[in-house]
Design a protein around this motif. Structure first.
Motif, mmCIF file in Angstrom:
data_model
loop_
_atom_site.group_PDB
_atom_site.id
_atom_site.type_symbol
_atom_site.label_atom_id
_atom_site.label_comp_id
_atom_site.label_asym_id
_atom_site.label_seq_id
_atom_site.Cartn_x
_atom_site.Cartn_y
_atom_site.Cartn_z
ATOM 1 N N THR A 116 -49.670 8.107 -35.886
ATOM 2 C CA THR A 116 -50.664 7.482 -36.757
ATOM 3 C C THR A 116 -50.130 6.157 -37.260
ATOM 4 O OG1 THR A 116 -49.789 8.531 -38.731
ATOM 5 C CG2 THR A 116 -51.632 9.638 -37.660
ATOM 6 N N LYS A 117 -51.048 5.316 -37.669
ATOM 7 C CA LYS A 117 -50.662 4.093 -38.360
ATOM 8 C C LYS A 117 -50.460 4.456 -39.827
ATOM 9 C CE LYS A 117 -53.194 1.093 -35.278
ATOM 10 N NZ LYS A 117 -54.256 0.102 -35.126
ATOM 11 N N LYS A 118 -49.720 3.634 -40.514
ATOM 12 C CA LYS A 118 -49.424 3.894 -41.923
ATOM 13 C C LYS A 118 -50.700 4.078 -42.743
ATOM 14 C CE LYS A 118 -46.548 2.084 -45.641
ATOM 15 N NZ LYS A 118 -45.638 1.019 -46.042
ATOM 16 N N THR A 119 -51.713 3.282 -42.457
ATOM 17 C CA THR A 119 -52.958 3.350 -43.220
ATOM 18 C C THR A 119 -53.759 4.615 -42.930
ATOM 19 O OG1 THR A 119 -54.070 2.042 -41.521
ATOM 20 C CG2 THR A 119 -53.172 0.853 -43.418
ATOM 21 N N GLU A 120 -53.523 5.248 -41.778
ATOM 22 C CA GLU A 120 -54.267 6.447 -41.386
ATOM 23 C C GLU A 120 -53.544 7.743 -41.751
ATOM 24 O OE1 GLU A 120 -54.454 5.807 -37.214
ATOM 25 O OE2 GLU A 120 -56.158 4.439 -37.323
ATOM 26 N N ALA A 121 -52.302 7.665 -42.153
ATOM 27 C CA ALA A 121 -51.492 8.860 -42.377
ATOM 28 C C ALA A 121 -52.084 9.782 -43.437
ATOM 29 C CB ALA A 121 -50.068 8.464 -42.761
ATOM 30 N N ALA A 122 -52.649 9.232 -44.496
ATOM 31 C CA ALA A 122 -53.199 10.054 -45.574
ATOM 32 C C ALA A 122 -54.444 10.830 -45.149
ATOM 33 C CB ALA A 122 -53.515 9.186 -46.780
ATOM 34 N N GLU A 123 -55.052 10.458 -44.028
ATOM 35 C CA GLU A 123 -56.220 11.173 -43.521
ATOM 36 C C GLU A 123 -55.854 12.511 -42.894
ATOM 37 O OE1 GLU A 123 -58.133 8.521 -40.796
ATOM 38 O OE2 GLU A 123 -58.398 6.965 -42.312
ATOM 39 N N LEU A 124 -54.580 12.740 -42.632
ATOM 40 C CA LEU A 124 -54.146 13.972 -41.985
ATOM 41 C C LEU A 124 -54.100 15.156 -42.937
ATOM 42 C CD1 LEU A 124 -51.250 12.671 -39.712
ATOM 43 C CD2 LEU A 124 -53.642 13.030 -39.121
ATOM 44 N N TYR A 125 -54.142 14.892 -44.247
ATOM 45 C CA TYR A 125 -54.049 15.982 -45.215
ATOM 46 C C TYR A 125 -54.856 15.655 -46.467
ATOM 47 C CZ TYR A 125 -50.642 12.913 -47.463
ATOM 48 O OH TYR A 125 -50.038 11.844 -48.065
ATOM 49 N N THR A 126 -55.158 16.711 -47.227
ATOM 50 C CA THR A 126 -55.805 16.565 -48.524
ATOM 51 C C THR A 126 -54.834 17.055 -49.579
ATOM 52 O OG1 THR A 126 -57.996 16.960 -47.588
ATOM 53 C CG2 THR A 126 -57.753 17.301 -49.954
ATOM 54 N N LEU A 127 -54.596 16.240 -50.587
ATOM 55 C CA LEU A 127 -53.709 16.615 -51.680
ATOM 56 C C LEU A 127 -54.433 17.627 -52.564
ATOM 57 C CD1 LEU A 127 -50.997 16.079 -53.102
ATOM 58 C CD2 LEU A 127 -52.160 14.307 -54.412
ATOM 59 N N LEU A 128 -53.870 18.837 -52.676
ATOM 60 C CA LEU A 128 -54.464 19.886 -53.490
ATOM 61 C C LEU A 128 -53.876 19.917 -54.891
ATOM 62 C CD1 LEU A 128 -54.487 22.773 -50.856
ATOM 63 C CD2 LEU A 128 -56.368 21.256 -51.473
ATOM 64 N N GLU A 129 -52.566 19.694 -54.969
ATOM 65 C CA GLU A 129 -51.888 19.778 -56.253
ATOM 66 C C GLU A 129 -50.600 18.982 -56.190
ATOM 67 O OE1 GLU A 129 -50.097 23.272 -59.163
ATOM 68 O OE2 GLU A 129 -50.912 23.791 -57.226
#
Length: 95
Positions: A67-80
């Protein structure tokens, strides 16, 4: 996908070797069970990571080899995310 590779690709951990070390120390859980670096993860799994005195819980949303750095956060959802001063077993002091 291997757990250590996902942690690196998602940028939850900076390097894959560091991800392996964190797993070997028992600081990563997959669906509530301590996991090894070689554990297979799937979409929908919940990961709990303990960084020092901070705890982060995420749900896997997507698996990609790169992934590109900008797309990395799309791989997961922060729950807590438990900040260092509220994590279990801490006294609020910086050591």
């Amino acid at each position: 996908m291997r757990l250590d590779k996902f942690l690196k690709v998602s940028r939850l951990v900076k390097r894959r070797t560091l991800a392996k070390e964190v797993c070997d120390q028992g600081r990563v859980e997959v669906n509530g069970k301590t996991a090894k670096a070689s554990a297979d993860i799937a979409v929908g799994d919940e990961l709990t990571l303990r960084y020092g005195n901070q705890t982060v819980k995420v749900r896997v949303e997507s698996l990609r080899e790169t992934t590109k750095k900008t797309e990395a956060a799309e791989l997961y959802t922060l729950l807590e995310q438990v900040p260092p001063d509220k994590a279990e077993g801490t006294s609020g002091r910086n050591l």
